[in-house]
Design a protein around this motif. Structure first.
Motif, short mmCIF file in Angstrom:
data_model
loop_
_atom_site.label_atom_id
_atom_site.label_comp_id
_atom_site.label_asym_id
_atom_site.label_seq_id
_atom_site.Cartn_x
_atom_site.Cartn_y
_atom_site.Cartn_z
N PRO A 127 -24.74 14.43 10.28
CA PRO A 127 -24.16 15.78 10.29
C PRO A 127 -23.65 16.20 8.91
O PRO A 127 -23.17 15.37 8.13
CB PRO A 127 -23.00 15.65 11.28
N ALA A 128 -23.76 17.47 8.63
CA ALA A 128 -23.20 18.01 7.39
C ALA A 128 -21.69 17.94 7.42
O ALA A 128 -21.07 18.03 8.49
CB ALA A 128 -23.65 19.45 7.20
N GLU A 129 -21.09 17.79 6.25
CA GLU A 129 -19.64 17.99 6.13
C GLU A 129 -19.34 19.48 6.28
O GLU A 129 -20.15 20.33 5.91
CB GLU A 129 -19.15 17.51 4.77
N TRP A 130 -18.17 19.77 6.82
CA TRP A 130 -17.75 21.17 6.96
C TRP A 130 -16.56 21.44 6.05
O TRP A 130 -15.65 20.61 5.91
CB TRP A 130 -17.33 21.45 8.40
N ILE A 131 -16.57 22.63 5.44
CA ILE A 131 -15.42 23.15 4.71
C ILE A 131 -15.08 24.48 5.36
O ILE A 131 -15.92 25.38 5.43
CB ILE A 131 -15.74 23.34 3.22
N ARG A 151 -23.61 23.63 -4.67
CA ARG A 151 -25.06 23.66 -4.91
C ARG A 151 -25.38 23.20 -6.32
O ARG A 151 -26.35 22.46 -6.54
CB ARG A 151 -25.56 25.08 -4.66
N GLU A 152 -24.55 23.62 -7.27
CA GLU A 152 -24.76 23.19 -8.66
C GLU A 152 -24.53 21.69 -8.82
O GLU A 152 -25.03 21.08 -9.76
CB GLU A 152 -23.82 23.96 -9.59
N SER A 153 -23.79 21.09 -7.91
CA SER A 153 -23.56 19.64 -7.97
C SER A 153 -24.69 18.85 -7.32
O SER A 153 -24.63 17.62 -7.26
CB SER A 153 -22.22 19.29 -7.32
N GLY A 154 -25.71 19.56 -6.83
CA GLY A 154 -26.86 18.89 -6.27
C GLY A 154 -26.87 18.75 -4.77
O GLY A 154 -27.77 18.12 -4.20
N LYS A 155 -25.92 19.34 -4.09
CA LYS A 155 -25.86 19.23 -2.64
C LYS A 155 -26.65 20.36 -1.97
O LYS A 155 -26.77 21.45 -2.51
CB LYS A 155 -24.40 19.25 -2.15
N ARG A 156 -27.17 20.07 -0.80
CA ARG A 156 -27.80 21.10 0.02
C ARG A 156 -26.69 21.79 0.82
O ARG A 156 -26.02 21.16 1.64
CB ARG A 156 -28.83 20.48 0.96
N VAL A 157 -26.51 23.09 0.56
CA VAL A 157 -25.33 23.80 1.06
C VAL A 157 -25.76 25.09 1.75
O VAL A 157 -26.69 25.78 1.30
CB VAL A 157 -24.37 24.15 -0.09
N VAL A 179 -23.60 20.05 3.26
CA VAL A 179 -22.30 20.70 3.44
C VAL A 179 -22.51 22.09 4.03
O VAL A 179 -23.41 22.83 3.59
CB VAL A 179 -21.53 20.84 2.11
N LEU A 180 -21.70 22.44 5.01
CA LEU A 180 -21.61 23.81 5.50
C LEU A 180 -20.26 24.37 5.07
O LEU A 180 -19.22 23.79 5.40
CB LEU A 180 -21.74 23.87 7.02
N VAL A 181 -20.28 25.48 4.34
CA VAL A 181 -19.04 26.17 3.99
C VAL A 181 -18.91 27.31 4.99
O VAL A 181 -19.72 28.24 5.00
CB VAL A 181 -19.06 26.70 2.55
N VAL A 182 -17.91 27.22 5.85
CA VAL A 182 -17.82 28.06 7.04
C VAL A 182 -16.71 29.09 6.88
O VAL A 182 -15.52 28.73 6.80
CB VAL A 182 -17.57 27.21 8.30
N GLU A 183 -17.10 30.35 6.81
CA GLU A 183 -16.10 31.42 6.83
C GLU A 183 -15.67 31.66 8.28
O GLU A 183 -16.50 31.89 9.15
CB GLU A 183 -16.67 32.71 6.24
N LEU A 184 -14.37 31.61 8.51
CA LEU A 184 -13.84 31.68 9.87
C LEU A 184 -12.91 32.86 10.03
O LEU A 184 -11.91 32.98 9.31
CB LEU A 184 -13.10 30.38 10.20
N SER A 185 -13.23 33.73 10.96
CA SER A 185 -12.35 34.85 11.27
C SER A 185 -11.23 34.38 12.20
O SER A 185 -11.34 33.32 12.84
CB SER A 185 -13.13 35.98 11.94
N SER A 186 -10.19 35.17 12.29
CA SER A 186 -9.11 34.82 13.21
C SER A 186 -9.60 34.81 14.65
O SER A 186 -9.10 34.05 15.48
CB SER A 186 -7.95 35.81 13.05
N ALA A 321 -14.29 22.82 -3.67
CA ALA A 321 -15.48 22.14 -4.18
C ALA A 321 -15.13 20.78 -4.77
O ALA A 321 -15.85 19.80 -4.58
CB ALA A 321 -16.17 23.03 -5.22
N ARG A 322 -14.02 20.73 -5.49
CA ARG A 322 -13.59 19.45 -6.08
C ARG A 322 -13.22 18.45 -4.98
O ARG A 322 -13.50 17.25 -5.11
CB ARG A 322 -12.42 19.68 -7.01
N ALA A 323 -12.63 18.94 -3.90
CA ALA A 323 -12.30 18.05 -2.78
C ALA A 323 -13.57 17.44 -2.19
O ALA A 323 -13.54 16.31 -1.68
CB ALA A 323 -11.54 18.82 -1.71
#
Length: 524
Positions: A127-131, A151-157, A179-186, A321-323
């Protein structure tokens, strides 16, 4: 029985066959939920008030049952006859919707699309990591920045969620992601349970969607869910004590760190700005007495990314991203090529000393405040659906920057009242037509009459758009089109209002005498 079965459904490869699921809503999210569940082998009934013809047809093609439209009683009867074991609700359905109340009363589990996506995230292997990223404003920019840095660090995002692409579509993507970067609404966070992201952020909290959540406290609590079960870093806004409290109140995985971001000098474990340099003082061993340089504000100015709220978004994204392990050179490369999304402080024209700026994405007072704060002299286009929020404090805070205000939208009487209370001498113009074809034509004519060289005409409505437009993008597009048409008609000179003409005895500037019908002067 149903609950115990649902407890076991924590993998794509679990036995979902014949699970009876009602899906509420048939927008992008609702269709992705129905499509996923059918693929899993569940029995699916989609209930929606409306849907596009194409999506309604596709829903039946994939094998889901569909109940479209009808009265509340008819919908309830259809759901009761189906006897669901689970309801999956699309964002936007209020918690007090009759179908949700009935489901809760009957002991039926209610999920959002995010919980379903988390449970089936292992479809294509590891599974992808989630942010997770939320906040009243800046979510989309921060998500895009974070994804670009990784993406610039070489990850598929993939950037997904409230940003436009449903999370379930990414989960089912054949090649998968790191990695999935997930925008979450309230709305999504209200229903979210069980998710354990690598990192998470609440960018800011200001009153919004109070008509949906019922109170500011409930809205903030929903936002705070993003921190639950975070494993590496909870990123919060040093200038917003509510975000810090949400981190402190969250149940996180042991070892997760609180990482602050802000425009001042950072403390250890924070991101901030020192003498015009953005720095990381969190992800280095010597953080108690040193920091790592990210980029300078001067460099961001050249890139058009130096507005204070954009700088804050950059710092938050860099922390996320650093995390996730992105090196600093990847962060810098991403910034060098990053462009803000359309309709976010986008310059659509600059002529005769007047800049026309589309910030249609400023759909609440907090976002509009950030935009107004970036300019000294503004003709402000404001109004729409206020979603239960009072903009009085915003008007009071930014009144000195305003040359005039042009008020649009369904809730314009509330907007006008705020000006009457807090800026009674400000020239006001009211667009009374609700016709989508006429609104922005009237707006730009009035703005051209009020603006002077050195001014900014700023579309930052502090309100949602669906009263007069499809969405905020449609609103921004119509504004840009109307500006282009006006400037073509008035080339080579930019029309401006004479300093004293059109003023009544209370100091309110009116539109030119030949201004057409859909707009009128509004006296304070």
């Amino acid at each position: 029985m149903a609950t115990s079965r649902l407890d076991a459904l924590t993998s794509w490869h679990a036995d979902w066959r014949n699970l009876r699921v009602v899906v509420l809503g048939l927008g992008l999210t609702g269709f992705s939920v129905a499509d996923t569940l059918v693929e899993l082998g569940a029995d699916v009934l989609v209930v929606a008030d409306s849907a596009s013809d194409e999506r309604a047809q596709l829903t039946q093609v994939i094998g889901a049952a569909l109940h479209l439209g009808g009265t509340a009683d008819e919908q309830r009867e259809r759901v009761e006859a189906f006897d669901p074991e689970l309801v999956v609700v699309s964002p936007g359905y209020h918690p007090d919707h009759p179908l949700l109340v009935a489901a809760a009363d009957d002991g039926v589990a209610i999920w959002g699309d995010i919980e379903l996506a988390w449970r089936v995230r292992d479809k294509v292997g590891e599974p992808a990591e989630w942010i997770g990223v939320t906040g009243t404003n800046g979510k989309t920019t921060t998500v895009g920045l974070t994804a670009a840095m990784l993406r610039e660090s070489g990850k598929r995002v993939a950037a997904v969620g409230n940003i436009g692409a449903p999370v379930l579509d990414a989960v089912r993507y054949p090649e998968g992601f790191d990695v999935l970067v997930v925008e979450l609404s309230s709305y999504q966070l209200h229903w979210m349970r069980g998710v354990s992201p690598l990192a998470s952020a609440v960018l800011n909290i200001a009153d919004d969607h109070l008509d949906w959540h019922g109170s500011a406290e409930a809205y903030a609590a929903a936002k705070g869910r993003v921190y639950e079960n975070t494993r590496v870093a909870c990123v919060y806004n040093l200038a917003d004590p509510v975000t810090r409290r949400l981190v402190e109140d969250a149940e996180v995985v042991e070892g997760a760190r609180a990482v602050g971001f802000g425009l001042g000098i950072p403390g250890p474990s924070d991101f901030g700005v020192v003498e015009g340099i953005l720095v990381d003082r969190a992800f280095l061993d010597e953080r108690r007495d040193s920091a790592l340089e990210i980029i300078t504000v001067d460099e961001l100015r050249v890139l058009g990314l130096d507005a204070p709220h954009v700088v804050a978004n950059i710092l938050a994204a860099a922390a996320l991203a650093r995390a996730a392990g992105a090196p600093l050179d990847a962060v810098r490369r991403a910034l060098a090529s990053f462009r803000l999304d359309p309709h976010r402080i986008e310059v659509v024209a600059d002529r005769g000393g007047i800049r026309w700026i589309d910030d249609s994405k400023a759909t609440n007072p907090h976002a509009a405040d950030a935009s107004l704060g970036a300019y000294e002299n503004v003709v402000w286009v404001v109004g729409g659906l206020l979603k239960g929020v009072d903009i009085g404090d915003l008007v009071k805070r930014r009144a000195e920057r305003l040359r005039a205000a042009i008020v649009i939208g369904e809730d314009r009487l509330d907007v006008l009242s705020a000006f009457e209370r807090h800026a009674p001498d400000l020239p006001l113009f009211e667009v009374v037509s609700g016709d989508t074809e006429e609104v922005m034509q009237a707006v730009v004519r009035m703005a051209a009459a009020a603006a002077r060289p050195g001014d900014v005409v700023l579309l930052a409505p502090a309100a949602a758009s669906m009263d007069q437009f499809r969405d905020y993008a449609h609103r921004g597009e119509r504004f840009a089109e109307a500006v282009a048409q006006l400037l073509d008609e008035t080339a080579p000179e930019q029309a401006t209002a004479p300093e004293e003409e059109g003023r009544d005895d209370r100091g309110t500037a009116g539109p030119p005498s030949d201004d057409p019908g859909p707009a009128e002067r509004r006296e304070p």
